[in-house]
Design a protein around this motif. Structure first.
Motif, PDB file in Angstrom:
ATOM      1  N   LEU A  65      41.511 -25.607 -12.738  1.00  9.08           N
ATOM      2  CA  LEU A  65      42.214 -24.358 -13.055  1.00  9.08           C
ATOM      3  C   LEU A  65      42.952 -24.464 -14.385  1.00  9.08           C
ATOM      4  CD1 LEU A  65      43.665 -23.187  -9.636  1.00  9.08           C
ATOM      5  CD2 LEU A  65      41.861 -22.134 -10.975  1.00  9.08           C
ATOM      6  N   GLU A  66      43.458 -25.655 -14.681  1.00 11.11           N
ATOM      7  CA  GLU A  66      44.161 -25.847 -15.940  1.00 11.11           C
ATOM      8  C   GLU A  66      43.232 -25.685 -17.143  1.00 11.11           C
ATOM      9  OE1 GLU A  66      44.333 -28.108 -13.379  1.00 11.11           O
ATOM     10  OE2 GLU A  66      46.298 -27.445 -12.675  1.00 11.11           O
ATOM     11  N   GLU A  67      41.949 -26.023 -16.963  1.00  8.24           N
ATOM     12  CA  GLU A  67      40.977 -25.944 -18.058  1.00  8.24           C
ATOM     13  C   GLU A  67      40.265 -24.591 -18.138  1.00  8.24           C
ATOM     14  OE1 GLU A  67      38.498 -29.070 -16.642  1.00  8.24           O
ATOM     15  OE2 GLU A  67      39.508 -30.600 -17.811  1.00  8.24           O
ATOM     16  N   PHE A  68      40.382 -23.784 -17.102  1.00  7.51           N
ATOM     17  CA  PHE A  68      39.641 -22.525 -17.028  1.00  7.51           C
ATOM     18  C   PHE A  68      40.135 -21.541 -18.084  1.00  7.51           C
ATOM     19  CE2 PHE A  68      38.573 -18.325 -15.364  1.00  7.51           C
ATOM     20  CZ  PHE A  68      37.239 -18.510 -15.062  1.00  7.51           C
ATOM     21  N   ASP A  69      39.193 -20.874 -18.748  1.00  7.33           N
ATOM     22  CA  ASP A  69      39.514 -19.901 -19.794  1.00  7.33           C
ATOM     23  C   ASP A  69      39.625 -18.506 -19.169  1.00  7.33           C
ATOM     24  OD1 ASP A  69      39.870 -18.459 -22.093  1.00  7.33           O
ATOM     25  OD2 ASP A  69      37.811 -18.719 -22.814  1.00  7.33           O
ATOM     26  N   PHE A  70      40.847 -18.102 -18.842  1.00  3.63           N
ATOM     27  CA  PHE A  70      41.065 -16.792 -18.233  1.00  3.63           C
ATOM     28  C   PHE A  70      40.876 -15.655 -19.243  1.00  3.63           C
ATOM     29  CE2 PHE A  70      43.227 -19.445 -15.112  1.00  3.63           C
ATOM     30  CZ  PHE A  70      42.759 -18.900 -13.926  1.00  3.63           C
ATOM     31  N   HIS A  71      40.931 -15.966 -20.526  1.00  2.00           N
ATOM     32  CA  HIS A  71      40.709 -14.946 -21.556  1.00  2.00           C
ATOM     33  C   HIS A  71      39.258 -14.484 -21.574  1.00  2.00           C
ATOM     34  CE1 HIS A  71      44.728 -15.435 -23.067  1.00  2.00           C
ATOM     35  NE2 HIS A  71      44.542 -16.744 -23.225  1.00  2.00           N
ATOM     36  N   ALA A  72      38.358 -15.359 -21.152  1.00  2.00           N
ATOM     37  CA  ALA A  72      36.940 -14.997 -21.112  1.00  2.00           C
ATOM     38  C   ALA A  72      36.650 -14.039 -19.961  1.00  2.00           C
ATOM     39  CB  ALA A  72      36.088 -16.260 -20.971  1.00  2.00           C
ATOM     40  N   SER A  73      37.514 -14.039 -18.951  1.00  2.00           N
ATOM     41  CA  SER A  73      37.361 -13.139 -17.804  1.00  2.00           C
ATOM     42  C   SER A  73      38.689 -12.416 -17.575  1.00  2.00           C
ATOM     43  CB  SER A  73      36.987 -13.938 -16.554  1.00  2.00           C
ATOM     44  OG  SER A  73      35.813 -14.664 -16.761  1.00  2.00           O
ATOM     45  N   PRO A  74      38.980 -11.402 -18.395  1.00  2.00           N
ATOM     46  CA  PRO A  74      40.302 -10.763 -18.334  1.00  2.00           C
ATOM     47  C   PRO A  74      40.594 -10.018 -17.035  1.00  2.00           C
ATOM     48  CG  PRO A  74      38.862  -9.626 -19.878  1.00  2.00           C
ATOM     49  CD  PRO A  74      38.135 -10.843 -19.424  1.00  2.00           C
ATOM     50  N   LYS A  75      39.579  -9.720 -16.240  1.00  2.00           N
ATOM     51  CA  LYS A  75      39.815  -9.009 -14.985  1.00  2.00           C
ATOM     52  C   LYS A  75      40.350  -9.931 -13.888  1.00  2.00           C
ATOM     53  CE  LYS A  75      36.546  -5.290 -15.731  1.00  2.00           C
ATOM     54  NZ  LYS A  75      35.444  -4.511 -15.172  1.00  2.00           N
TER      55      LYS A  75
END
Length: 90
Positions: A73-83
């Protein structure tokens, strides 16, 4: 190691309780030092076994999933999936 300790190690091995087996000596030291009562000793050993089984289960599921790449979760790019609700997931 006494005969009782050897018998206990053998019993844990036969019962396939390797989580308990690996932490038994450390837990015995804690109990002998007065840090754990009888019930607490047993509860901590059971917790050690549960933790080992949960860890092994997660590792098996991850292997079976055959992910191309693993990400925490720390490495996950939430900007790539804004929803995705990043704050809620974290």
């Amino acid at each position: 190691m006494t005969i009782v300790d050897t018998a206990l190690h053998d019993s844990l091995r036969v019962l396939k309780l390797s989580g308990m087996l690996h932490t038994l000596d450390a837990r015995l030291v804690q109990a002998q030092a007065g840090e754990l009562g009888h019930l607490e000793f047993l509860q901590v050993l059971c917790h050690d076994e549960i933790t080992r089984r949960e860890t092994m289960s997660m590792q098996r599921r991850l292997r079976r999933a055959r992910f191309e790449q693993t990400t925490t979760l720390e490495e996950f790019d939430f900007h790539a999936s804004p929803k995705l609700p990043a704050a809620q997931i974290r």
